[in-house]
Design a protein around this motif. Structure first.
Motif, mmCIF file in Angstrom:
data_model
loop_
_atom_site.group_PDB
_atom_site.id
_atom_site.type_symbol
_atom_site.label_atom_id
_atom_site.label_comp_id
_atom_site.label_asym_id
_atom_site.label_seq_id
_atom_site.Cartn_x
_atom_site.Cartn_y
_atom_site.Cartn_z
ATOM 1 N N THR A 1 -6.987 6.086 -27.200
ATOM 2 C CA THR A 1 -6.092 6.461 -26.235
ATOM 3 C C THR A 1 -5.717 8.215 -26.227
ATOM 4 O O THR A 1 -5.679 8.646 -27.405
ATOM 5 C CB THR A 1 -4.633 5.924 -26.683
ATOM 6 N N LYS A 2 -5.498 8.653 -25.039
ATOM 7 C CA LYS A 2 -5.333 10.323 -25.177
ATOM 8 C C LYS A 2 -4.180 10.507 -24.353
ATOM 9 O O LYS A 2 -3.924 9.844 -23.208
ATOM 10 C CB LYS A 2 -6.679 10.915 -24.707
ATOM 11 N N LYS A 3 -3.623 11.754 -24.347
ATOM 12 C CA LYS A 3 -2.554 11.975 -23.622
ATOM 13 C C LYS A 3 -3.286 13.159 -22.366
ATOM 14 O O LYS A 3 -3.829 14.072 -23.143
ATOM 15 C CB LYS A 3 -1.304 12.747 -24.285
ATOM 16 N N PRO A 4 -3.072 13.023 -21.314
ATOM 17 C CA PRO A 4 -3.513 13.672 -20.368
ATOM 18 C C PRO A 4 -2.865 15.151 -20.313
ATOM 19 O O PRO A 4 -1.567 15.146 -20.624
ATOM 20 C CB PRO A 4 -3.266 13.189 -18.937
ATOM 21 N N GLN A 5 -3.782 16.268 -20.055
ATOM 22 C CA GLN A 5 -3.270 17.668 -19.990
ATOM 23 C C GLN A 5 -2.449 17.939 -18.872
ATOM 24 O O GLN A 5 -1.706 18.638 -18.751
ATOM 25 C CB GLN A 5 -4.509 18.712 -20.077
ATOM 26 N N ARG A 6 -2.898 16.958 -17.798
ATOM 27 C CA ARG A 6 -2.108 17.281 -16.469
ATOM 28 C C ARG A 6 -1.548 15.947 -16.142
ATOM 29 O O ARG A 6 -2.353 15.272 -15.205
ATOM 30 C CB ARG A 6 -3.092 17.872 -15.369
ATOM 31 N N PRO A 7 -0.534 15.745 -16.415
ATOM 32 C CA PRO A 7 0.101 14.109 -16.380
ATOM 33 C C PRO A 7 0.595 13.858 -15.199
ATOM 34 O O PRO A 7 0.694 12.595 -14.672
ATOM 35 C CB PRO A 7 1.088 13.960 -17.468
ATOM 36 N N TRP A 8 0.944 14.773 -14.250
ATOM 37 C CA TRP A 8 1.654 14.466 -13.067
ATOM 38 C C TRP A 8 0.350 14.514 -11.830
ATOM 39 O O TRP A 8 -0.142 15.336 -11.652
ATOM 40 C CB TRP A 8 2.712 15.662 -12.599
ATOM 41 N N CYS A 9 0.461 13.263 -11.177
ATOM 42 C CA CYS A 9 -0.891 12.889 -10.264
ATOM 43 C C CYS A 9 -0.004 12.647 -8.992
ATOM 44 O O CYS A 9 1.097 12.197 -8.853
ATOM 45 C CB CYS A 9 -1.466 11.980 -10.945
ATOM 46 N N ILE A 10 -0.621 13.019 -8.019
ATOM 47 C CA ILE A 10 -0.337 12.861 -6.681
ATOM 48 C C ILE A 10 -1.678 12.259 -5.672
ATOM 49 O O ILE A 10 -2.755 12.741 -5.810
ATOM 50 C CB ILE A 10 0.107 14.069 -5.916
ATOM 51 N N GLY B 1 0.829 -1.286 0.050
ATOM 52 C CA GLY B 1 0.024 0.009 -0.032
ATOM 53 C C GLY B 1 0.856 1.203 -0.054
ATOM 54 O O GLY B 1 1.775 1.337 0.630
ATOM 55 N N VAL B 2 0.309 2.339 -0.586
ATOM 56 C CA VAL B 2 1.150 3.611 -0.668
ATOM 57 C C VAL B 2 0.357 4.542 0.387
ATOM 58 O O VAL B 2 -0.711 4.982 0.382
ATOM 59 C CB VAL B 2 0.966 4.099 -1.998
ATOM 60 N N VAL B 3 1.563 5.244 0.909
ATOM 61 C CA VAL B 3 1.279 6.370 1.963
ATOM 62 C C VAL B 3 1.229 7.634 1.105
ATOM 63 O O VAL B 3 0.149 8.333 1.441
ATOM 64 C CB VAL B 3 2.498 6.410 3.063
ATOM 65 N N ILE B 4 1.663 7.961 0.281
ATOM 66 C CA ILE B 4 1.824 9.073 -0.756
ATOM 67 C C ILE B 4 2.488 8.631 -2.054
ATOM 68 O O ILE B 4 3.598 7.902 -1.972
ATOM 69 C CB ILE B 4 2.339 10.381 -0.091
ATOM 70 N N ASN B 5 1.997 9.235 -3.282
ATOM 71 C CA ASN B 5 2.527 8.973 -4.303
ATOM 72 C C ASN B 5 2.570 9.915 -5.498
ATOM 73 O O ASN B 5 1.715 10.656 -5.359
ATOM 74 C CB ASN B 5 1.776 7.498 -4.772
ATOM 75 N N ILE B 6 3.669 10.132 -6.220
ATOM 76 C CA ILE B 6 3.547 11.090 -7.242
ATOM 77 C C ILE B 6 4.025 10.238 -8.535
ATOM 78 O O ILE B 6 4.941 9.336 -8.404
ATOM 79 C CB ILE B 6 4.582 12.257 -6.964
ATOM 80 N N TYR B 7 3.505 10.623 -9.646
ATOM 81 C CA TYR B 7 3.671 9.598 -10.844
ATOM 82 C C TYR B 7 3.310 10.244 -11.974
ATOM 83 O O TYR B 7 2.223 11.128 -12.254
ATOM 84 C CB TYR B 7 2.779 8.096 -10.581
ATOM 85 N N TYR B 8 3.980 9.923 -12.993
ATOM 86 C CA TYR B 8 3.637 10.464 -14.311
ATOM 87 C C TYR B 8 2.803 9.617 -15.091
ATOM 88 O O TYR B 8 3.131 8.449 -15.626
ATOM 89 C CB TYR B 8 4.876 10.832 -15.217
ATOM 90 N N GLN B 9 1.538 10.185 -15.717
ATOM 91 C CA GLN B 9 0.686 9.360 -16.500
ATOM 92 C C GLN B 9 0.875 9.565 -18.037
ATOM 93 O O GLN B 9 0.492 10.606 -18.455
ATOM 94 C CB GLN B 9 -0.767 9.630 -15.878
ATOM 95 N N GLU B 10 1.256 8.779 -18.866
ATOM 96 C CA GLU B 10 1.927 9.205 -20.075
ATOM 97 C C GLU B 10 0.498 9.165 -20.926
ATOM 98 O O GLU B 10 0.348 10.073 -21.858
ATOM 99 C CB GLU B 10 2.908 8.074 -20.586
ATOM 100 N N ALA B 11 -0.467 8.214 -20.706
ATOM 101 C CA ALA B 11 -1.787 8.183 -21.580
ATOM 102 C C ALA B 11 -2.780 7.252 -20.783
ATOM 103 O O ALA B 11 -2.299 6.521 -19.896
ATOM 104 C CB ALA B 11 -1.281 7.631 -23.067
ATOM 105 N N TYR B 12 -4.093 7.386 -21.242
ATOM 106 C CA TYR B 12 -4.940 6.823 -20.565
ATOM 107 C C TYR B 12 -5.913 6.483 -21.814
ATOM 108 O O TYR B 12 -5.990 7.010 -22.804
ATOM 109 C CB TYR B 12 -5.733 7.351 -19.500
ATOM 110 N N THR B 13 -6.806 5.544 -21.495
ATOM 111 C CA THR B 13 -7.886 4.847 -22.553
ATOM 112 C C THR B 13 -9.166 5.151 -22.064
ATOM 113 O O THR B 13 -9.441 4.778 -21.089
ATOM 114 C CB THR B 13 -7.502 3.369 -22.846
ATOM 115 N N ASN B 14 -9.958 5.734 -23.041
ATOM 116 C CA ASN B 14 -11.336 5.823 -22.891
ATOM 117 C C ASN B 14 -12.217 5.051 -24.089
ATOM 118 O O ASN B 14 -11.689 4.667 -24.942
ATOM 119 C CB ASN B 14 -11.717 7.389 -23.251
#
Length: 201
Positions: free
Chosen positions: A153-162, A126-139
Motif C-alpha cells: 500500500t502506497k500513498k500517492p504524491q499527487r492524491p487529487w485526481c480529475i 456515469g460521471v460527466v466530470i469528477n474530482i476526488y482524493y485518493q488516500e492510498a493505492y495498492t501495488n
C-alpha cells in the motif's frame, strides 16, 4: 504569477515552457514552446513550437502554463484570486455553472462528482466530470525471497485526481490547483458530442 508574467519571464530567460493550448487543431493538448514575443496588448504570444520547429501565434487567453505538479496558471478568464481549501467551496462555485434541470452535483467527504440527469429527474451513474482524493493505492510487488507477489500500500504524491468525459485526466499534490483545473475542464466535459447529443447552453 499570471500566464502573461510567466511568458514574459521565459522570454527574458530563454526558457522553454510547457503549456496546454485550448485552441488550434488539437485543443487541450500539452506542448512545449519557446516564447519569442508578446503581441497586441498582451492578447497574443509569438512562440516556436519545439515539436515541429515552426513559429506560431497563440492566443494568450487560451494558454495554461504547466509545471511538474500540473497546471499552475489557468487561461480563459479564470480568476485565481480565490484560494480553494475544501471541496465544499468548490461545490458552491461549481453548482451555478451547470443547468440544474440537466445535471446533478454530488458532494462527498473526498469527492465531488457531476452526473447527467434522466428525464425523470434521477441522476445517472456515469460521471460527466469528477474530482476526488485518493488516500492510498495498492501495488503488487514481486518478492524474490518467497517468489510471490506481495500487496504493498502506497500513498500517492499527487492524491487529487480529475477525470471525465472528453477531459484530459490529471492529478495534483495541491488541492487549489486541482480545483482550478476542474473548473477549467467543465466546458470540455459538457459538450454536444459527449452528453447524449445535448449542447451546453
Amino acid at each position: 504569477m499570471s500566464v502573461v508574467e510567466t511568458l514574459r519571464n521565459s522570454i527574458r530567460t530563454g526558457e522553454i515552457v510547457t503549456i496546454i493550448y485550448h485552441g488550434g487543431s488539437n485543443p487541450g493538448a500539452s506542448r512545449e514552446i519557446f516564447p519569442v514575443g508578446i503581441l497586441s496588448g498582451d492578447e497574443k504570444l509569438r512562440a516556436r513550437c519545439i515539436v515541429d520547429g515552426a513559429t506560431k501565434v497563440f492566443k494568450i487567453d487560451k494558454i495554461s502554463i504547466v509545471d511538474a505538479d500540473g497546471v499552475i496558471d489557468m487561461a480563459r478568464d479564470i480568476s485565481q484570486s480565490k484560494l480553494y481549501t475544501s471541496l465544499k467551496e468548490l461545490y458552491l462555485d461549481a453548482v451555478p455553472l451547470f443547468d440544474a434541470e440537466k445535471f446533478h452535483i454530488e458532494l462527498g467527504d473526498n469527492e465531488l462528482s457531476v452526473h447527467k440527469k434522466w428525464k425523470n429527474g434521477k441522476h445517472q451513474k456515469g460521471v460527466v466530470i469528477n474530482i476526488y482524493y485518493q488516500e492510498a493505492y495498492t501495488n503488487l510487488v514481486f518478492n524474490y525471497e518467497t517468489s510471490q507477489f506481495d500487496e504493498v500500500t502506497k500513498k500517492p504524491q499527487r492524491p487529487w485526481c480529475i477525470f471525465g468525459k472528453n477531459v484530459t485526466p490529471n492529478s495534483y499534490k495541491d488541492f487549489n490547483k486541482a480545483a482550478y483545473y476542474f473548473i477549467e475542464q467543465i466546458d470540455k466535459a459538457v459538450t454536444e458530442k459527449n452528453i447524449h447529443g445535448e449542447v451546453k447552453k
